[in-house]
Design an enzyme around this catalytic site. Structure first.
Site, short mmCIF file in Angstrom:
data_model
loop_
_atom_site.label_atom_id
_atom_site.label_comp_id
_atom_site.label_asym_id
_atom_site.label_seq_id
_atom_site.Cartn_x
_atom_site.Cartn_y
_atom_site.Cartn_z
N CYS A 1 0.85 -1.20 0.00
CA CYS A 1 0.00 0.00 0.00
C CYS A 1 0.89 1.25 0.00
CB CYS A 1 -0.90 0.00 1.23
SG CYS A 1 -2.02 1.41 1.26
N CYS B 1 0.57 -0.15 10.25
CA CYS B 1 0.04 -1.13 9.30
C CYS B 1 1.12 -1.98 8.61
CB CYS B 1 -0.79 -0.42 8.24
SG CYS B 1 -1.55 -1.60 7.11
N CYS C 1 0.65 4.55 6.95
CA CYS C 1 0.05 4.37 8.28
C CYS C 1 1.03 3.58 9.16
CB CYS C 1 -1.27 3.63 8.17
SG CYS C 1 -2.36 4.32 6.91
N CYS D 1 -19.76 -5.07 2.81
CA CYS D 1 -18.97 -3.95 3.34
C CYS D 1 -17.64 -3.96 2.61
CB CYS D 1 -18.76 -4.15 4.84
SG CYS D 1 -17.67 -2.91 5.56
N CYS E 1 -18.97 2.71 8.42
CA CYS E 1 -18.23 2.02 9.47
C CYS E 1 -16.95 2.82 9.66
CB CYS E 1 -17.93 0.59 9.00
SG CYS E 1 -16.83 -0.30 10.10
N ARG F 1 -17.75 -1.93 17.61
CA ARG F 1 -17.11 -3.21 17.27
C ARG F 1 -15.79 -3.40 18.00
NH1 ARG F 1 -16.69 -4.16 11.28
NH2 ARG F 1 -18.78 -4.99 11.60
N CYS G 1 -17.10 -8.42 4.81
CA CYS G 1 -16.32 -7.20 4.61
C CYS G 1 -15.09 -7.52 3.74
CB CYS G 1 -15.84 -6.66 5.94
SG CYS G 1 -17.17 -6.40 7.11
#
Ligand code: SF4
Length: 349
Positions: A56, A63, A60, A131, A191, A263, A100
């Site tokens: 990616c 991550c 972040c 999702c 979400c 969640r 998801c």
């Protein structure tokens, strides 16, 4: 002010006051609010599938999928539609009601969109809620996803606006809010939540919840994640979050967003069963389930169902047929527990 009112005007002083309550008072208030809006013994279960893993371009710091860090993660291209649909069928067979799909992208490309839309249509046709989390969207992409039948879009704010720059530099908080507004405008459910344990202060936790609760409509789903420290990421050596501080944050989220599903999300594998049950008492009422390998013999899923049974919790939105599937999973897990004395294993992962 009634503790149960749905508000969109939270101030830092209000939220600090909640965080400062004695633990039992906070949990009592959260549980009281929870019971006004939900069956306290029901938890919604979703299954998560990574449809495109690693490399990616975002940075972040938490991550392992970021291409900026060397975490040894195997990169995978966008999964074939057929494989995604097979995984969704398996998720349905083990009792999930929502599927998801997550892709490690800055944003979906024009080339990938047709496949993504086929996935949404196919999963929807199986009778599951859909999702996706695909990164930043433009208006056209958002509209196309809504028209394909996407129910939820996940896009986390991660932390407070003030702390955000310490965690991510390749996109802005305003970008995140813009995508959330497109999702709302297209009529989809949101979400959105964040992560604890990234070195943030209590005010940053409050700031994140204020951003979410002061949106024009509360997100329908609010994932609260505990940082999973992955070697190779800049946050690998962060201090652990005090478990009571984590539970406090769930309770504050429940009070601030009384009708949202809160969640218990990433990091659940590191929590023992006692902590998970306290999280449910604080108002968490949604989990990811069978999130790694979607096979009918998924031991994590069976263990989750066993914990539910011990706590008298039933999965939400369950059909009779699904109850039978869960019952079979529970019975199998009980047999395995007898053999392995799993009851005495404090770690619930
Ligand atoms: S955008 Fe998502 S996949 Fe990419 S680095 Fe950030 S959290 Fe990871």
């Amino acid at each position: 002010m009634s503790a149960t009112a749905t508000r969109h005007d939270w101030t830092l002083a209000d939220v600090r006051a909640l965080f400062e309550l004695p633990f039992n008072d906070l949990l009592f208030q959260a549980q009281t609010v929870h019971r006004q809006h939900f069956d306290p013994n029901r938890v919604q279960v979703s299954t998560l599938l990574s449809i495109k893993t690693g490399a990616c371009p975002e940075d972040c710091k938490y991550c392992p999928q970021s291409g900026h860090y060397n975490t040894g993660l195997d990169k995978e291209k966008l999964m074939e539609v057929e494989k995604v649909l097979k995984a969704a069928e398996e998720a349905k067979a083990i009792g999930s009601t929502r599927f998801c799909m997550g892709a490690a992208w800055k944003h979906p490309s024009a080339k990938d969109m047709p496949y993504v839309l086929q996935m949404v249509k196919g999963v929807k046709a199986l009778g599951l809620e859909t999702c996706m989390t695909l990164g930043k969207l433009d208006r056209e992409q958002t509209q196309a996803l809504a028209e394909a039948g996407l129910d939820y879009y996940n896009h986390n704010l991660d932390t407070s606006p003030e702390y955000y720059g310490n965690i991510i530099t390749t996109r802005t908080y305003a970008d995140r809010l813009e995508t959330l507004s497109y999702v709302r405008d297209a009529g989809m459910k949101i979400c959105s939540g964040g992560i604890l344990g990234m070195g943030e202060s209590v005010d940053d936790r409050a700031g994140l919840l204020i951003q979410l609760a002061n949106l024009p409509e509360h997100p329908e789903s609010v994932p609260i994640n505990m940082l999973v420290k992955v070697k190779g990421t800049p946050l690998a050596e962060e201090k652990d979050v005090d478990p009571f501080d984590f539970i406090r944050t769930l309770a504050v989220a429940r009070i601030m967003m009384p009708k949202s599903h809160v969640r218990l999300s990433a990091g659940r594998e590191q929590m023992n069963e006692q902590m998970q049950s306290l999280a449910f008492f604080a108002g968490a009422n949604s989990i990811f389930y069978g999130e790694k390998l979607l096979t009918t013999g998924n031991p994590q899923a069976e263990k989750d169902m066993l914990l539910f049974k011990r706590l008298g919790i039933k999965p939400e939105e369950r059909e009779e047929h699904d109850d039978e599937v869960h019952q079979a999973a529970i019975e199998q897990a009980l047999i395995e527990q007898k053999n392995s004395a799993l009851f005495y294993d404090a770690a619930s992962a």
